[in-house]
Write a protein that holds these residues in place. Structure first.
Motif, PDB file in Angstrom:
ATOM      1  N   ILE A  66       0.820  -1.204   0.000  1.00 53.89           N
ATOM      2  CA  ILE A  66       0.000   0.000   0.000  1.00 53.89           C
ATOM      3  C   ILE A  66       0.863   1.267   0.000  1.00 53.89           C
ATOM      4  N   VAL A  67       2.112   1.161   0.486  1.00 52.00           N
ATOM      5  CA  VAL A  67       3.031   2.301   0.440  1.00 52.00           C
ATOM      6  C   VAL A  67       3.620   2.476  -0.958  1.00 52.00           C
ATOM      7  N   ILE A  68       3.939   1.379  -1.621  1.00 53.25           N
ATOM      8  CA  ILE A  68       4.629   1.475  -2.910  1.00 53.25           C
ATOM      9  C   ILE A  68       3.680   1.840  -4.054  1.00 53.25           C
ATOM     10  N   ILE A  69       2.408   1.484  -3.948  1.00 54.36           N
ATOM     11  CA  ILE A  69       1.470   1.731  -5.049  1.00 54.36           C
ATOM     12  C   ILE A  69       1.424   3.201  -5.462  1.00 54.36           C
ATOM     13  N   PRO A  70       1.265   4.164  -4.540  1.00 56.99           N
ATOM     14  CA  PRO A  70       1.219   5.567  -4.971  1.00 56.99           C
ATOM     15  C   PRO A  70       2.551   6.075  -5.534  1.00 56.99           C
ATOM     16  N   LEU A  71       3.663   5.412  -5.176  1.00 59.84           N
ATOM     17  CA  LEU A  71       4.975   5.831  -5.656  1.00 59.84           C
ATOM     18  C   LEU A  71       5.260   5.375  -7.077  1.00 59.84           C
ATOM     19  N   THR A  72       4.467   4.422  -7.571  1.00 61.17           N
ATOM     20  CA  THR A  72       4.805   3.747  -8.816  1.00 61.17           C
ATOM     21  C   THR A  72       4.873   4.694 -10.007  1.00 61.17           C
ATOM     22  N   ALA A  73       3.922   5.618 -10.115  1.00 58.00           N
ATOM     23  CA  ALA A  73       3.912   6.531 -11.265  1.00 58.00           C
ATOM     24  C   ALA A  73       5.186   7.373 -11.306  1.00 58.00           C
ATOM     25  N   PHE A 284     -16.283   0.431  -2.226  1.00 53.75           N
ATOM     26  CA  PHE A 284     -16.428  -0.892  -2.834  1.00 53.75           C
ATOM     27  C   PHE A 284     -15.308  -1.821  -2.362  1.00 53.75           C
ATOM     28  N   GLY A 285     -14.064  -1.300  -2.336  1.00 52.54           N
ATOM     29  CA  GLY A 285     -12.942  -2.102  -1.848  1.00 52.54           C
ATOM     30  C   GLY A 285     -13.135  -2.528  -0.412  1.00 52.54           C
ATOM     31  N   ALA A 286     -13.654  -1.610   0.423  1.00 53.07           N
ATOM     32  CA  ALA A 286     -13.892  -1.946   1.827  1.00 53.07           C
ATOM     33  C   ALA A 286     -14.894  -3.086   1.957  1.00 53.07           C
ATOM     34  N   MET A 407      -4.572   2.700  -5.035  1.00 52.18           N
ATOM     35  CA  MET A 407      -4.340   2.910  -3.608  1.00 52.18           C
ATOM     36  C   MET A 407      -5.655   2.974  -2.836  1.00 52.18           C
ATOM     37  N   VAL A 408      -6.647   3.723  -3.364  1.00 52.65           N
ATOM     38  CA  VAL A 408      -7.891   3.873  -2.602  1.00 52.65           C
ATOM     39  C   VAL A 408      -8.606   2.532  -2.475  1.00 52.65           C
ATOM     40  N   ARG A 409      -8.479   1.680  -3.467  1.00 62.05           N
ATOM     41  CA  ARG A 409      -9.105   0.355  -3.381  1.00 62.05           C
ATOM     42  C   ARG A 409      -8.462  -0.476  -2.277  1.00 62.05           C
ATOM     43  N   ALA A 414      -8.277  -2.520   3.384  1.00 60.85           N
ATOM     44  CA  ALA A 414      -7.684  -2.668   4.717  1.00 60.85           C
ATOM     45  C   ALA A 414      -8.645  -2.179   5.796  1.00 60.85           C
ATOM     46  N   ILE A 415      -9.279  -1.038   5.538  1.00 62.45           N
ATOM     47  CA  ILE A 415     -10.237  -0.495   6.506  1.00 62.45           C
ATOM     48  C   ILE A 415     -11.466  -1.405   6.605  1.00 62.45           C
TER      49      ILE A 415
END
Length: 530
Positions: A66-73, A284-286, A407-409, A414-415
């Motif tokens: 979850i930390v690396i996903i937003p960094l990918t772009a 939806f992810g939650a 990331m939001v998914r 997780a939540i």
């Protein structure tokens, strides 16, 4: 007209290979979130780990991912998509082997964290390849492949993990990653052209935002994973971690909104369609991650299913999503994207409603049909919502958009897992208390249960008076009362799981209502290129 003609040109084979390769990577990374779920007891026993230590096998992976996903772009912008995909895949394979060879729980947790970090880049880059390598007219097909990677991975993880653990050993669930990983490396090497690195971006990097995000998201994920086990804010550790999460995330948002060149563009959330789609995706992810978490636990706790049996139950869930992911683009052409999303939420909510009235007779005969209905709707939502989320965005915004949307998914998931597991715990206590109020040693019904229990335990026709009052029958009587208490808690747990499914269903109905306000918008700028 020129743009339209360009968008309708045949898609080169290399573009399709790049997209399919990305989908392979997304599937591997997604499956590894769930692949250890059915095998955790075996892993804990083999490595001599406690339940709390074993839970970190999943937590470590999720925190890193979850930390690396937003960094990918940003990483792709600096090093190129090709290099990031190759590095991520090689790292994922190497750390998968480390997981399979782990001699201790500490080594396993470290290897899982590194595996999650390497695999985290594969999910948003799969999404990004679809919207950049394919023209808008092919986005529904690409998103169908993306849906297969995400949805089938949820079902395939427990299924494959449970089967391999039962048939061979839990260590084989990590060797499983090697063949598709090698195929992915071949696809990347052939289909995506190398581009020069832009290492000057490292000096101008948004390091303050990156550090704040990493600290905030890591702490938040730890709070969500450990909160239930540590009685939430009764634990000083959870209070401290929550404060760190809040400070880190507030600093992250402030830095990103103030910088002219943030590493992830949070301003995209102000775009009506993308912002609304992200909100729906988060919720939806939650709900979906929550109910996927519930099913294996339900069968294990209340019906005594082993890892292999739990995995077999999940097969129809994966199979129907596989089929529906291919049918959804055709349905979208007939109905449009927005009606398809709303219809999908109706199916997913209906599947959850089907699991609300659970009792001792509610095993696979009830859960499997509800899984099939949910699977139909989940495919519709994932494909159509993904297509609508990028409508109206420019090409240069797609990197941030793919990272944010993924990331939001995962953050929602997780939540959702934390909330829905807490719902089960709290509702089980409430139902057990209410049921216990109707069980008294002075009631004739309770006395009959005790008498039957004493006779069953002792294996003899004990007199009613002796069964209820006799000193000789005291041990058997205490066992019988214990059996009654156990049955009360078992029935309360059935009711608690039903309540959790009901909350998920209501949440999904709300998602469908919000999705009505999504706009189709104009398609994202097309482009091939590698």
């Amino acid at each position: 007209m020129r743009n339209k003609a360009r968008a309708e040109r045949p898609v080169p084979l290399r573009s399709w290979i790049a997209v399919i390769g990305g989908v392979f990577g997304c599937f591997m990374a997604g499956m590894n979130v769930h692949v250890t779920n059915a095998s955790l007891p075996d892993i804990e026993g083999s490595l001599g780990a406690s339940f709390d230590e074993g839970s970190w096998i999943t937590t470590a992976y999720l925190v890193a991912e979850i930390v690396i996903i937003p960094l990918t772009a940003w990483l792709a912008e600096v090093f190129s998509i090709r290099r990031v995909l190759i590095a991520g895949t090689v790292g994922f394979l190497a750390f998968s082997v480390c997981c399979s060879l782990a001699p201790t729980i500490g080594t396993m947790i470290a290897a899982r964290a590194l595996q999650g970090a390497a695999g985290g880049v594969l999910i948003p880059l799969s999404f990004q390849l679809i919207v950049t390598e394919l023209p808008p007219s092919k986005h529904p097909v690409g998103m169908a492949l993306f849906a297969i990677a995400n949805n089938v991975a949820q079902a395939a993880g427990p299924t494959i993990g449970g089967w391999l653990t039962d048939a061979y050993s839990w260590r084989w669930i990590f060797y499983l990653q090697i063949p598709p990983g090698l195929l992915l490396l071949g696809a990347i090497a052939w289909s995506i052209d190398p581009k020069p690195m832009r290492t000057d971006e490292l000096r101008r990097g948004d390091w303050g935002g990156i550090i704040a995000m990493a600290v905030g998201l890591s702490a938040l994920q730890i709070v969500l994973e450990e909160g239930g086990r540590k009685d939430w804010f009764a634990s000083g550790f959870i209070v401290y971690a929550s404060a760190v999460a809040g400070a880190g995330l507030i600093a992250f948002v402030a830095i990103e909104l103030c910088r002219s060149r943030p590493f992830i563009d949070l301003r995209l959330l102000a775009r009506a369609n993308f912002g609304l789609a992200s909100l729906v995706q988060f919720t939806f992810g939650a709900a979906i991650f929550g109910v996927v978490f519930l099913v294996p636990n339900y069968f294990s706790q209340l019906h005594g299913y082993n890892a292999r049996e739990t995995g077999l139950v999940m097969i129809p869930y994966g199979a129907v999503q596989l089929v529906m992911s291919f049918l959804t683009p055709m349905l979208m052409r007939r109905l449009g994207a927005r009606p398809t999303v709303v219809l999908g939420f109706a199916f997913v909510a209906a599947g959850c409603f089907m699991s609300t009235g659970l009792d001792a007779n509610s095993a696979s005969n009830v859960i499997v049909p509800s899984l099939v209905v949910r699977g139909i709707g989940q495919s519709l939502v994932v494909v159509a919502l993904s297509v609508m989320s990028v409508a109206g965005l420019e090409r240069h915004q797609l990197g941030s958009a793919s990272g944010l949307f993924s990331m939001v998914r995962n953050l929602g998931g997780a939540i959702g897992i934390a909330i829905i597991s807490q719902i089960v715990v709290e509702r089980e206590k409430l139902h057990a208390m209410r049921l216990g109020e109707n069980v008294s040693l002075y009631l004739p019904e309770t006395q009959e249960w005790i008498i039957d229990g004493v006779r069953a335990v002792s294996g003899a026709q004990v007199d009613r008076t002796d069964a209820l009052l006799g000193a000789g029958a005291l041990p058997a009587r205490m066992q019988a009362i214990g059996l009654i208490d156990g049955e009360i808690h078992r029935q309360a747990l059935f009711m608690a799981y039903g309540d959790a499914f009901l909350v998920a269903a209501i949440t999904l109905v709300a998602c469908g209502a919000v999705a009505v306000f999504l706009r189709q918008g104009r398609a994202v700028a097309a482009g091939g290129g590698h």
